[in-house]
Design a protein around this motif. Structure first.
Motif, short mmCIF file in Angstrom:
data_model
loop_
_atom_site.label_atom_id
_atom_site.label_comp_id
_atom_site.label_asym_id
_atom_site.label_seq_id
_atom_site.Cartn_x
_atom_site.Cartn_y
_atom_site.Cartn_z
N ALA A 146 -11.29 50.77 -42.64
CA ALA A 146 -12.36 49.81 -42.85
C ALA A 146 -12.07 48.90 -44.04
CB ALA A 146 -13.69 50.54 -43.05
N ALA A 147 -11.61 49.50 -45.15
CA ALA A 147 -11.34 48.70 -46.35
C ALA A 147 -10.17 47.76 -46.13
CB ALA A 147 -11.07 49.61 -47.54
N VAL A 148 -9.12 48.24 -45.46
CA VAL A 148 -7.96 47.39 -45.20
C VAL A 148 -8.35 46.23 -44.29
CG1 VAL A 148 -5.70 47.30 -44.07
CG2 VAL A 148 -6.27 49.22 -45.58
N LEU A 149 -9.11 46.52 -43.25
CA LEU A 149 -9.51 45.47 -42.31
C LEU A 149 -10.43 44.46 -42.99
CD1 LEU A 149 -9.11 44.57 -39.42
CD2 LEU A 149 -11.09 45.96 -38.77
N ALA A 150 -11.33 44.94 -43.83
CA ALA A 150 -12.22 44.01 -44.54
C ALA A 150 -11.41 43.08 -45.44
CB ALA A 150 -13.24 44.79 -45.36
N GLY A 151 -10.40 43.64 -46.11
CA GLY A 151 -9.56 42.81 -46.96
C GLY A 151 -8.77 41.78 -46.18
N LEU A 152 -8.26 42.17 -45.02
CA LEU A 152 -7.51 41.24 -44.18
C LEU A 152 -8.41 40.12 -43.68
CD1 LEU A 152 -5.39 43.80 -42.09
CD2 LEU A 152 -4.55 42.25 -43.88
N ARG A 153 -9.62 40.44 -43.31
CA ARG A 153 -10.55 39.42 -42.83
C ARG A 153 -10.91 38.45 -43.94
NH1 ARG A 153 -14.07 43.74 -39.27
NH2 ARG A 153 -13.04 43.36 -37.26
N ALA A 154 -11.00 38.96 -45.16
CA ALA A 154 -11.38 38.10 -46.29
C ALA A 154 -10.25 37.16 -46.69
CB ALA A 154 -11.80 38.97 -47.48
N THR A 155 -9.01 37.55 -46.38
CA THR A 155 -7.85 36.75 -46.82
C THR A 155 -7.13 36.06 -45.67
OG1 THR A 155 -6.42 38.68 -46.67
CG2 THR A 155 -7.48 38.26 -48.80
N GLY A 156 -7.67 36.14 -44.48
CA GLY A 156 -6.99 35.54 -43.35
C GLY A 156 -5.76 36.30 -42.90
N GLY A 157 -5.78 37.63 -43.12
CA GLY A 157 -4.68 38.47 -42.64
C GLY A 157 -3.59 38.73 -43.66
#
Length: 538
Positions: free
Chosen positions: A164-175
Protein backbone atom coordinates in the motif's frame (compact mmCIF):
# COMPACT_ATOMS: atom_id res chain seq x y z
CA UNK A 1 38.90 -11.34 -6.58
CA UNK A 2 38.61 -7.64 -7.26
CA UNK A 3 35.28 -5.83 -7.33
CA UNK A 4 34.77 -2.78 -9.47
CA UNK A 5 33.20 0.08 -7.57
CA UNK A 6 30.50 2.16 -9.22
CA UNK A 7 31.83 5.71 -9.37
CA UNK A 8 28.68 7.07 -11.00
CA UNK A 9 26.41 8.96 -8.59
CA UNK A 10 23.20 7.06 -7.92
CA UNK A 11 20.03 8.64 -9.26
CA UNK A 12 17.54 10.01 -6.78
CA UNK A 13 14.42 9.27 -8.82
CA UNK A 14 13.91 6.12 -10.86
CA UNK A 15 10.92 5.60 -13.14
CA UNK A 16 9.47 2.11 -12.92
CA UNK A 17 8.85 0.57 -16.33
CA UNK A 18 9.09 -3.16 -15.69
CA UNK A 19 8.26 -5.28 -12.64
CA UNK A 20 9.09 -8.91 -11.99
CA UNK A 21 6.59 -10.45 -9.59
CA UNK A 22 7.02 -13.91 -8.06
CA UNK A 23 5.27 -14.54 -4.74
CA UNK A 24 4.21 -17.47 -2.60
CA UNK A 25 2.03 -15.34 -0.33
CA UNK A 26 -0.51 -13.75 -2.67
CA UNK A 27 -2.07 -11.49 -0.04
CA UNK A 28 -2.83 -8.12 -1.67
CA UNK A 29 -1.19 -9.22 -4.91
CA UNK A 30 -3.98 -8.43 -7.37
CA UNK A 31 -4.70 -4.92 -6.05
CA UNK A 32 -0.99 -4.09 -6.07
CA UNK A 33 -0.46 -5.45 -9.57
CA UNK A 34 -3.52 -3.60 -10.85
CA UNK A 35 -2.14 -0.38 -9.44
CA UNK A 36 1.19 -1.00 -11.17
CA UNK A 37 -0.59 -1.71 -14.44
CA UNK A 38 -2.52 1.54 -14.17
CA UNK A 39 0.83 3.36 -13.89
CA UNK A 40 2.03 1.75 -17.10
CA UNK A 41 4.41 -0.72 -15.45
CA UNK A 42 4.94 -3.89 -17.49
CA UNK A 43 4.29 -7.03 -15.45
CA UNK A 44 6.54 -10.08 -15.77
CA UNK A 45 5.86 -13.11 -13.62
CA UNK A 46 6.41 -16.82 -12.95
CA UNK A 47 4.32 -19.94 -12.53
CA UNK A 48 1.43 -19.64 -10.13
CA UNK A 49 1.86 -15.89 -9.75
CA UNK A 50 1.54 -15.35 -13.51
CA UNK A 51 -1.56 -17.55 -13.54
CA UNK A 52 -3.17 -15.57 -10.71
CA UNK A 53 -2.48 -12.26 -12.46
CA UNK A 54 -3.82 -13.51 -15.78
CA UNK A 55 -6.97 -14.88 -14.15
CA UNK A 56 -7.52 -11.43 -12.65
CA UNK A 57 -7.53 -10.01 -16.19
CA UNK A 58 -4.09 -8.42 -16.03
CA UNK A 59 -1.65 -8.38 -18.93
CA UNK A 60 1.42 -10.35 -17.84
CA UNK A 61 4.50 -11.74 -19.58
CA UNK A 62 6.00 -15.03 -18.52
CA UNK A 63 9.56 -14.87 -17.23
CA UNK A 64 10.61 -17.27 -19.98
CA UNK A 65 10.06 -14.39 -22.40
CA UNK A 66 12.98 -12.63 -20.70
CA UNK A 67 15.22 -15.67 -20.40
CA UNK A 68 14.32 -17.50 -23.61
CA UNK A 69 14.40 -20.62 -21.45
CA UNK A 70 11.46 -22.58 -19.98
CA UNK A 71 10.96 -23.46 -16.33
CA UNK A 72 12.53 -26.87 -15.70
CA UNK A 73 12.92 -29.43 -12.91
CA UNK A 74 9.45 -28.88 -11.45
CA UNK A 75 10.05 -25.13 -11.25
CA UNK A 76 13.32 -25.43 -9.36
CA UNK A 77 15.03 -23.54 -12.18
CA UNK A 78 13.19 -20.60 -13.67
CA UNK A 79 14.76 -17.29 -12.59
CA UNK A 80 18.38 -18.40 -12.20
CA UNK A 81 19.37 -16.93 -15.55
CA UNK A 82 21.38 -13.92 -16.85
CA UNK A 83 18.21 -12.61 -18.42
CA UNK A 84 16.83 -12.08 -14.92
CA UNK A 85 19.94 -11.36 -12.88
CA UNK A 86 21.44 -9.14 -15.56
CA UNK A 87 18.23 -7.12 -15.55
CA UNK A 88 18.47 -6.76 -11.77
CA UNK A 89 22.21 -6.19 -11.34
CA UNK A 90 23.02 -3.96 -14.31
CA UNK A 91 24.25 -0.48 -13.42
CA UNK A 92 22.16 1.52 -15.84
CA UNK A 93 24.58 4.44 -16.07
CA UNK A 94 27.64 2.26 -16.70
CA UNK A 95 28.49 2.19 -20.43
CA UNK A 96 29.90 -1.35 -20.31
CA UNK A 97 26.86 -2.67 -18.48
CA UNK A 98 24.53 -0.96 -20.91
CA UNK A 99 26.47 -2.42 -23.85
CA UNK A 100 26.22 -5.92 -22.34
CA UNK A 101 22.48 -5.49 -21.92
CA UNK A 102 22.11 -4.53 -25.61
CA UNK A 103 24.40 -7.30 -26.80
CA UNK A 104 22.54 -10.01 -24.88
CA UNK A 105 19.05 -8.51 -25.14
CA UNK A 106 18.75 -8.15 -21.39
CA UNK A 107 15.74 -6.07 -20.29
CA UNK A 108 16.08 -3.89 -17.18
CA UNK A 109 13.94 -4.87 -14.20
CA UNK A 110 13.08 -1.78 -12.15
CA UNK A 111 10.78 -3.35 -9.56
CA UNK A 112 11.17 -6.77 -7.95
CA UNK A 113 8.27 -8.11 -5.92
CA UNK A 114 9.18 -11.41 -4.26
CA UNK A 115 8.22 -13.27 -1.14
CA UNK A 116 9.69 -16.64 -0.40
CA UNK A 117 8.54 -20.23 -0.19
CA UNK A 118 6.90 -20.68 3.23
CA UNK A 119 9.80 -22.51 4.85
CA UNK A 120 9.07 -21.31 8.41
CA UNK A 121 5.38 -22.23 8.20
CA UNK A 122 6.16 -25.60 6.64
CA UNK A 123 8.65 -26.38 9.38
CA UNK A 124 6.20 -25.33 12.09
CA UNK A 125 3.49 -27.55 10.58
CA UNK A 126 5.46 -30.69 11.39
CA UNK A 127 5.92 -31.62 7.74
CA UNK A 128 8.33 -34.34 6.67
CA UNK A 129 12.00 -33.48 6.12
CA UNK A 130 11.54 -33.97 2.37
CA UNK A 131 8.69 -31.44 2.29
CA UNK A 132 10.64 -28.99 4.42
CA UNK A 133 13.64 -29.20 2.08
CA UNK A 134 11.43 -28.60 -0.96
CA UNK A 135 10.30 -25.37 0.68
CA UNK A 136 13.84 -23.96 0.80
CA UNK A 137 13.68 -21.13 -1.73
CA UNK A 138 16.74 -20.66 -3.96
CA UNK A 139 15.75 -18.35 -6.79
CA UNK A 140 13.82 -15.97 -4.56
CA UNK A 141 16.67 -15.08 -2.18
CA UNK A 142 19.08 -14.81 -5.14
CA UNK A 143 16.84 -12.29 -6.88
CA UNK A 144 16.15 -10.37 -3.68
CA UNK A 145 19.86 -10.03 -2.91
CA UNK A 146 20.63 -9.00 -6.49
CA UNK A 147 17.92 -6.35 -6.62
CA UNK A 148 18.67 -5.04 -3.12
CA UNK A 149 22.38 -4.77 -3.89
CA UNK A 150 21.51 -2.69 -6.94
CA UNK A 151 19.02 -0.53 -5.03
CA UNK A 152 20.45 2.51 -6.77
CA UNK A 153 18.27 1.47 -9.70
CA UNK A 154 15.99 -1.34 -8.48
CA UNK A 155 13.10 -1.19 -6.02
CA UNK A 156 12.65 -4.43 -4.05
CA UNK A 157 9.46 -5.30 -2.16
CA UNK A 158 9.46 -8.48 -0.06
CA UNK A 159 6.51 -7.95 2.26
CA UNK A 160 2.82 -7.55 1.31
CA UNK A 161 2.56 -5.14 4.24
CA UNK A 162 4.56 -2.64 2.12
CA UNK A 163 2.35 -2.81 -0.98
CA UNK A 164 0.00 0.00 0.00
CA UNK A 165 2.74 2.47 0.93
CA UNK A 166 4.80 1.70 -2.17
CA UNK A 167 1.78 2.06 -4.45
CA UNK A 168 0.72 5.31 -2.79
CA UNK A 169 4.21 6.70 -3.33
CA UNK A 170 4.23 5.67 -6.98
CA UNK A 171 0.86 7.29 -7.57
CA UNK A 172 2.04 10.51 -5.94
CA UNK A 173 5.17 10.68 -8.12
CA UNK A 174 3.85 9.37 -11.41
CA UNK A 175 5.53 5.99 -11.01
CA UNK A 176 8.90 6.98 -9.53
CA UNK A 177 10.73 5.86 -6.39
CA UNK A 178 13.31 7.84 -4.44
CA UNK A 179 16.77 6.65 -3.45
CA UNK A 180 15.85 6.89 0.24
CA UNK A 181 12.82 4.69 -0.36
CA UNK A 182 14.85 2.14 -2.29
CA UNK A 183 17.49 2.03 0.45
CA UNK A 184 14.87 1.42 3.10
CA UNK A 185 13.28 -1.37 1.08
CA UNK A 186 16.71 -2.86 0.38
CA UNK A 187 17.43 -2.98 4.10
CA UNK A 188 14.17 -4.84 4.68
CA UNK A 189 15.00 -7.18 1.81
CA UNK A 190 18.38 -8.19 3.22
CA UNK A 191 16.83 -8.59 6.68
CA UNK A 192 14.26 -10.94 5.19
CA UNK A 193 16.82 -13.16 3.46
CA UNK A 194 18.94 -13.16 6.62
CA UNK A 195 15.97 -14.31 8.70
CA UNK A 196 15.12 -16.94 6.10
CA UNK A 197 18.65 -18.31 6.09
CA UNK A 198 18.63 -18.31 9.89
CA UNK A 199 15.47 -20.44 9.88
CA UNK A 200 16.94 -22.88 7.38
CA UNK A 201 20.27 -23.23 9.18
CA UNK A 202 18.49 -23.55 12.51
CA UNK A 203 16.34 -26.38 11.20
CA UNK A 204 19.37 -28.24 9.87
CA UNK A 205 21.18 -27.89 13.21
CA UNK A 206 18.11 -29.09 15.09
CA UNK A 207 17.49 -32.04 12.77
CA UNK A 208 21.13 -33.07 13.10
CA UNK A 209 20.99 -32.82 16.88
CA UNK A 210 23.71 -30.17 17.05
CA UNK A 211 23.63 -28.60 20.50
CA UNK A 212 26.35 -26.06 19.74
CA UNK A 213 26.55 -25.42 15.96
CA UNK A 214 29.67 -23.69 14.65
CA UNK A 215 27.57 -20.69 13.63
CA UNK A 216 24.17 -19.64 14.96
CA UNK A 217 21.86 -17.01 13.50
CA UNK A 218 18.92 -15.54 15.40
CA UNK A 219 16.12 -13.81 13.55
CA UNK A 220 12.94 -12.08 14.59
CA UNK A 221 10.18 -9.99 13.10
CA UNK A 222 9.23 -6.71 14.76
CA UNK A 223 5.95 -7.12 16.57
CA UNK A 224 6.02 -3.70 18.18
CA UNK A 225 8.38 -0.81 18.73
CA UNK A 226 8.23 -0.20 22.47
CA UNK A 227 8.15 3.20 24.13
CA UNK A 228 11.39 2.35 25.94
CA UNK A 229 13.29 -0.54 27.48
CA UNK A 230 13.77 -1.42 31.13
CA UNK A 231 14.28 2.30 31.76
CA UNK A 232 13.07 5.40 29.89
CA UNK A 233 16.53 6.23 28.54
CA UNK A 234 16.75 2.84 26.77
CA UNK A 235 15.21 2.11 23.36
CA UNK A 236 13.53 -1.25 22.75
CA UNK A 237 11.52 -3.39 20.36
CA UNK A 238 9.55 -6.61 20.73
CA UNK A 239 10.35 -9.27 18.13
CA UNK A 240 8.68 -12.58 17.31
CA UNK A 241 10.83 -15.52 16.27
CA UNK A 242 8.00 -17.59 14.81
CA UNK A 243 8.29 -20.27 17.49
CA UNK A 244 4.84 -21.74 18.04
CA UNK A 245 5.18 -21.89 21.82
CA UNK A 246 2.05 -20.31 23.36
CA UNK A 247 2.84 -17.22 25.36
CA UNK A 248 3.05 -13.47 25.28
CA UNK A 249 4.51 -13.46 21.75
CA UNK A 250 1.58 -15.41 20.32
CA UNK A 251 -1.15 -13.96 22.53
CA UNK A 252 -4.14 -11.91 21.44
CA UNK A 253 -4.38 -8.70 23.47
CA UNK A 254 -8.06 -8.23 24.19
CA UNK A 255 -7.77 -4.87 25.89
CA UNK A 256 -5.55 -2.48 27.82
CA UNK A 257 -2.57 -0.26 27.18
CA UNK A 258 0.35 -1.30 25.02
CA UNK A 259 2.70 -3.68 26.78
CA UNK A 260 5.99 -2.30 28.04
CA UNK A 261 9.38 -4.03 27.93
CA UNK A 262 9.05 -4.99 31.59
CA UNK A 263 5.45 -6.12 31.13
CA UNK A 264 6.49 -8.51 28.37
CA UNK A 265 9.41 -9.90 30.34
CA UNK A 266 7.35 -10.40 33.50
CA UNK A 267 4.34 -11.82 31.66
CA UNK A 268 6.52 -14.40 29.94
CA UNK A 269 7.96 -15.44 33.31
CA UNK A 270 4.49 -15.71 34.83
CA UNK A 271 3.00 -17.81 32.05
CA UNK A 272 5.96 -20.20 31.88
CA UNK A 273 5.62 -20.77 35.62
CA UNK A 274 1.88 -21.39 35.68
CA UNK A 275 2.25 -23.84 32.77
CA UNK A 276 4.04 -26.19 35.19
CA UNK A 277 0.59 -27.01 36.59
CA UNK A 278 -1.57 -29.35 34.52
CA UNK A 279 -4.97 -27.64 34.08
CA UNK A 280 -6.67 -31.03 33.89
CA UNK A 281 -5.49 -31.73 37.44
CA UNK A 282 -5.77 -28.37 39.18
CA UNK A 283 -6.40 -24.68 38.76
CA UNK A 284 -3.24 -22.63 39.28
CA UNK A 285 -2.39 -18.93 39.55
CA UNK A 286 0.99 -17.21 39.60
CA UNK A 287 1.51 -13.58 40.57
CA UNK A 288 4.80 -12.14 39.29
CA UNK A 289 6.70 -8.98 40.11
CA UNK A 290 10.00 -8.14 38.41
CA UNK A 291 10.21 -11.63 36.86
CA UNK A 292 9.98 -13.34 40.27
CA UNK A 293 6.86 -14.92 41.75
CA UNK A 294 5.46 -13.23 44.83
CA UNK A 295 2.70 -15.81 45.16
CA UNK A 296 1.73 -19.10 43.51
CA UNK A 297 -1.09 -21.47 44.41
CA UNK A 298 -3.23 -24.30 43.11
CA UNK A 299 -6.82 -25.02 44.11
CA UNK A 300 -10.09 -26.44 42.88
CA UNK A 301 -10.91 -23.21 41.05
CA UNK A 302 -9.08 -20.10 39.87
CA UNK A 303 -10.64 -17.74 42.41
CA UNK A 304 -9.47 -19.95 45.26
CA UNK A 305 -6.01 -20.27 43.75
CA UNK A 306 -5.78 -16.49 43.30
CA UNK A 307 -6.70 -15.80 46.94
CA UNK A 308 -4.10 -18.29 48.17
CA UNK A 309 -1.42 -16.86 45.88
CA UNK A 310 -2.22 -13.29 46.91
CA UNK A 311 -1.99 -14.20 50.60
CA UNK A 312 1.70 -15.10 50.21
CA UNK A 313 2.78 -11.51 49.62
CA UNK A 314 -0.12 -9.08 49.11
CA UNK A 315 2.17 -6.06 49.25
CA UNK A 316 4.38 -7.17 46.36
CA UNK A 317 1.37 -8.30 44.31
CA UNK A 318 0.32 -4.66 43.82
CA UNK A 319 1.09 -3.76 40.20
CA UNK A 320 2.01 -7.33 39.35
CA UNK A 321 1.28 -9.83 36.57
CA UNK A 322 -1.32 -12.55 37.05
CA UNK A 323 -1.05 -15.77 35.04
CA UNK A 324 -3.65 -18.53 35.02
CA UNK A 325 -3.47 -22.08 33.67
CA UNK A 326 -7.19 -22.30 32.90
CA UNK A 327 -9.87 -20.29 31.13
CA UNK A 328 -10.44 -17.05 33.05
CA UNK A 329 -13.92 -17.09 34.55
CA UNK A 330 -16.03 -14.34 36.06
CA UNK A 331 -15.36 -15.35 39.66
CA UNK A 332 -11.60 -15.14 39.24
CA UNK A 333 -11.78 -11.96 37.16
CA UNK A 334 -13.87 -10.28 39.82
CA UNK A 335 -11.25 -11.01 42.48
CA UNK A 336 -8.23 -10.09 40.37
CA UNK A 337 -9.53 -6.63 39.44
CA UNK A 338 -9.86 -5.72 43.14
CA UNK A 339 -6.06 -5.36 43.23
CA UNK A 340 -4.15 -3.06 40.87
CA UNK A 341 -2.75 -5.44 38.25
CA UNK A 342 -0.75 -4.69 35.12
CA UNK A 343 -1.45 -7.80 33.03
CA UNK A 344 -3.65 -10.89 33.13
CA UNK A 345 -2.59 -13.77 30.86
CA UNK A 346 -4.62 -16.93 30.40
CA UNK A 347 -5.29 -19.53 27.72
CA UNK A 348 -8.86 -18.26 27.20
CA UNK A 349 -11.54 -16.18 28.95
CA UNK A 350 -15.31 -16.27 29.34
CA UNK A 351 -17.27 -13.35 27.87
CA UNK A 352 -18.44 -12.40 31.35
CA UNK A 353 -14.85 -12.35 32.60
CA UNK A 354 -13.79 -10.18 29.65
CA UNK A 355 -16.59 -7.74 30.48
CA UNK A 356 -15.42 -7.53 34.10
CA UNK A 357 -11.82 -6.85 33.11
CA UNK A 358 -13.00 -4.26 30.55
CA UNK A 359 -14.07 -2.00 33.41
CA UNK A 360 -10.35 -1.51 34.10
CA UNK A 361 -9.44 0.14 30.80
CA UNK A 362 -5.67 0.11 31.35
CA UNK A 363 -5.48 -3.51 32.50
CA UNK A 364 -4.02 -5.68 29.74
CA UNK A 365 -5.74 -8.99 29.08
CA UNK A 366 -3.80 -11.50 26.97
CA UNK A 367 -5.27 -14.76 25.68
CA UNK A 368 -2.85 -17.31 24.27
CA UNK A 369 -5.07 -20.15 23.10
CA UNK A 370 -3.02 -22.71 25.01
CA UNK A 371 -0.25 -23.37 27.51
CA UNK A 372 3.44 -23.86 26.76
CA UNK A 373 4.69 -27.40 27.34
CA UNK A 374 7.19 -27.34 30.22
CA UNK A 375 8.85 -30.47 28.83
CA UNK A 376 9.25 -29.16 25.26
CA UNK A 377 12.71 -28.65 23.81
CA UNK A 378 13.86 -25.20 22.83
CA UNK A 379 16.71 -22.73 23.13
CA UNK A 380 17.25 -19.61 25.21
CA UNK A 381 19.70 -16.80 24.55
CA UNK A 382 21.40 -14.14 26.61
CA UNK A 383 23.67 -11.41 25.34
CA UNK A 384 27.14 -10.77 26.75
CA UNK A 385 29.73 -8.26 25.61
CA UNK A 386 30.90 -9.39 22.21
CA UNK A 387 28.62 -12.39 21.95
CA UNK A 388 25.76 -14.35 23.43
CA UNK A 389 25.09 -17.48 25.42
CA UNK A 390 22.81 -20.20 24.08
CA UNK A 391 21.43 -23.12 26.02
CA UNK A 392 18.58 -25.61 25.87
CA UNK A 393 15.45 -24.60 27.73
CA UNK A 394 15.14 -25.95 31.28
CA UNK A 395 12.67 -28.72 30.50
CA UNK A 396 13.13 -30.58 33.77
CA UNK A 397 9.83 -31.44 35.46
CA UNK A 398 9.65 -32.70 39.03
CA UNK A 399 7.10 -35.40 38.14
CA UNK A 400 9.73 -37.01 35.92
CA UNK A 401 12.38 -37.13 38.65
CA UNK A 402 13.21 -40.04 40.91
CA UNK A 403 12.90 -38.48 44.35
CA UNK A 404 15.28 -40.04 46.86
CA UNK A 405 14.47 -39.97 50.56
CA UNK A 406 17.78 -39.50 52.43
CA UNK A 407 16.61 -38.87 56.01
CA UNK A 408 15.42 -41.23 58.73
CA UNK A 409 11.93 -39.80 58.45
CA UNK A 410 10.18 -40.02 55.10
CA UNK A 411 7.75 -37.28 54.12
CA UNK A 412 4.05 -37.97 54.47
CA UNK A 413 1.71 -37.68 51.46
CA UNK A 414 0.75 -34.07 52.22
CA UNK A 415 4.38 -33.04 52.59
CA UNK A 416 5.34 -34.85 49.41
CA UNK A 417 2.61 -33.09 47.45
CA UNK A 418 3.77 -29.71 48.75
CA UNK A 419 7.40 -30.61 48.01
CA UNK A 420 6.57 -31.22 44.37
CA UNK A 421 4.57 -28.00 44.27
CA UNK A 422 7.38 -25.97 45.83
CA UNK A 423 10.03 -27.41 43.52
CA UNK A 424 7.92 -26.50 40.45
CA UNK A 425 7.85 -22.92 41.71
CA UNK A 426 11.54 -22.84 42.66
CA UNK A 427 12.43 -23.61 39.04
CA UNK A 428 11.05 -20.18 38.11
CA UNK A 429 12.55 -18.08 40.91
CA UNK A 430 15.86 -16.26 40.49
CA UNK A 431 18.77 -18.01 42.25
CA UNK A 432 19.56 -18.39 45.06
CA UNK A 433 16.02 -19.62 45.70
CA UNK A 434 14.12 -20.74 48.75
CA UNK A 435 10.38 -21.44 48.54
CA UNK A 436 8.19 -22.29 51.54
CA UNK A 437 4.87 -23.94 50.67
CA UNK A 438 1.89 -25.38 52.50
CA UNK A 439 -1.42 -26.70 51.29
CA UNK A 440 -0.64 -26.14 47.61
CA UNK A 441 0.38 -22.51 48.00
CA UNK A 442 3.57 -20.57 48.51
CA UNK A 443 3.80 -19.00 51.94
CA UNK A 444 7.26 -17.45 51.61
CA UNK A 445 9.66 -16.86 48.70
CA UNK A 446 13.28 -15.77 48.90
CA UNK A 447 14.74 -14.85 45.51
CA UNK A 448 18.00 -13.80 43.94
CA UNK A 449 20.20 -13.59 47.01
CA UNK A 450 23.95 -14.15 47.05
CA UNK A 451 23.55 -16.44 50.06
CA UNK A 452 21.01 -19.28 50.35
CA UNK A 453 20.81 -18.48 54.06
CA UNK A 454 19.67 -14.96 53.20
CA UNK A 455 17.04 -16.34 50.83
CA UNK A 456 15.70 -18.60 53.57
CA UNK A 457 15.58 -15.74 56.07
CA UNK A 458 13.98 -13.28 53.64
CA UNK A 459 11.30 -15.79 52.70
CA UNK A 460 10.55 -16.45 56.36
CA UNK A 461 10.42 -12.75 57.18
CA UNK A 462 8.04 -12.04 54.29
CA UNK A 463 5.83 -14.86 55.55
CA UNK A 464 5.77 -13.25 59.01
CA UNK A 465 4.85 -9.90 57.47
CA UNK A 466 2.02 -11.49 55.50
CA UNK A 467 0.73 -13.23 58.62
CA UNK A 468 0.78 -9.97 60.56
CA UNK A 469 -1.07 -8.14 57.77
CA UNK A 470 -3.69 -10.89 57.71
CA UNK A 471 -4.13 -10.82 61.48
CA UNK A 472 -2.87 -14.38 61.89
CA UNK A 473 -1.33 -15.39 65.19
CA UNK A 474 1.61 -17.21 63.59
CA UNK A 475 3.61 -17.46 60.40
CA UNK A 476 2.40 -19.80 57.67
CA UNK A 477 5.91 -21.26 57.39
CA UNK A 478 5.23 -23.23 60.55
CA UNK A 479 4.40 -26.72 59.28
CA UNK A 480 5.46 -25.89 55.75
CA UNK A 481 7.86 -27.61 53.37
CA UNK A 482 10.80 -25.85 51.78
CA UNK A 483 12.32 -26.17 48.31
CA UNK A 484 15.81 -25.07 47.29
CA UNK A 485 16.73 -24.66 43.62
CA UNK A 486 20.27 -25.95 44.27
CA UNK A 487 22.05 -27.86 47.01
CA UNK A 488 22.70 -26.50 50.50
CA UNK A 489 26.47 -25.91 50.62
CA UNK A 490 26.29 -25.88 54.42
CA UNK A 491 23.73 -26.87 57.00
CA UNK A 492 23.05 -23.21 57.93
CA UNK A 493 20.48 -22.70 55.16
CA UNK A 494 18.59 -25.79 56.27
CA UNK A 495 18.73 -24.67 59.89
CA UNK A 496 17.20 -21.32 58.91
CA UNK A 497 14.31 -23.23 57.37
CA UNK A 498 13.97 -25.31 60.53
CA UNK A 499 13.84 -22.11 62.57
CA UNK A 500 11.02 -20.90 60.32
CA UNK A 501 9.04 -24.04 61.14
CA UNK A 502 9.56 -26.16 58.01
CA UNK A 503 9.05 -29.89 58.48
CA UNK A 504 10.33 -31.22 55.14
CA UNK A 505 12.87 -30.20 52.50
CA UNK A 506 13.27 -30.89 48.79
CA UNK A 507 16.59 -30.04 47.19
CA UNK A 508 18.85 -31.31 44.38
CA UNK A 509 21.70 -32.57 46.56
CA UNK A 510 25.24 -32.90 45.27
CA UNK A 511 27.11 -30.83 47.84
CA UNK A 512 30.38 -32.05 49.33
CA UNK A 513 28.61 -31.57 52.66
CA UNK A 514 25.40 -33.45 51.86
CA UNK A 515 26.08 -35.79 54.77
CA UNK A 516 26.36 -32.82 57.13
CA UNK A 517 23.09 -31.34 55.84
CA UNK A 518 21.29 -34.70 56.07
CA UNK A 519 22.57 -35.19 59.62
CA UNK A 520 21.23 -31.75 60.58
CA UNK A 521 17.84 -32.67 59.12
CA UNK A 522 17.79 -35.94 61.07
CA UNK A 523 18.77 -34.12 64.24
CA UNK A 524 15.64 -31.96 63.91
CA UNK A 525 13.29 -34.68 62.69
CA UNK A 526 13.06 -33.13 59.23
CA UNK A 527 12.20 -35.21 56.15
CA UNK A 528 14.41 -34.58 53.14
CA UNK A 529 14.30 -35.76 49.54
CA UNK A 530 16.87 -35.18 46.82
CA UNK A 531 15.87 -34.59 43.20
CA UNK A 532 19.27 -34.93 41.50
CA UNK A 533 18.38 -31.92 39.32
CA UNK A 534 19.02 -28.28 40.09
CA UNK A 535 17.19 -25.28 38.66
CA UNK A 536 19.58 -22.31 38.67
CA UNK A 537 17.90 -19.28 37.10
CA UNK A 538 19.97 -16.15 36.64
Amino acid sequence: MSVKANATPLPDRVKLRRALISVSDKTGLIDFAKGLGELGVELVSTGGTAKALAEAGLSVRDVSDLTGFPEIMDGRVKTLHPGVHGGLLAIRDDAAHAAAMRQHAIAAIDLLVVNLYPFEATRASGASPETIVENIDIGGPAMIRAGAKNHGYVTVVVDPADYAAVLAGLRATGGETSLDERRQLAARAFARTAAYDAAVSGWFAESLGETAPRRVAIAGELAEELRYGENPHQSAGFYRTGEGRPGVATARQVQGKALSYNNINDTDAAFELVAEFDPARTAAVAIIKHANPCGVAEAGDLAGAYHAALACDPVSAFGGIVALNRRLDAAAAGEIVKVFTEVIIAPEADDEAIAIVAKKKNLRLLLTGGLPDPRAAGRTFRSVAGGFLMQSRDAGVVEDLDLKVVTKRAPNEAELADMRFAFRVAKHVKSNTIVYAKGGATVGIGAGQMSRVDSARIAARKAEDAAQAAGADRSATIGSVVASDAFFPFADGLLSAVEAGATAVIQPGGSMRDDEVIAAADAHGIAMVLTGMRHFRH
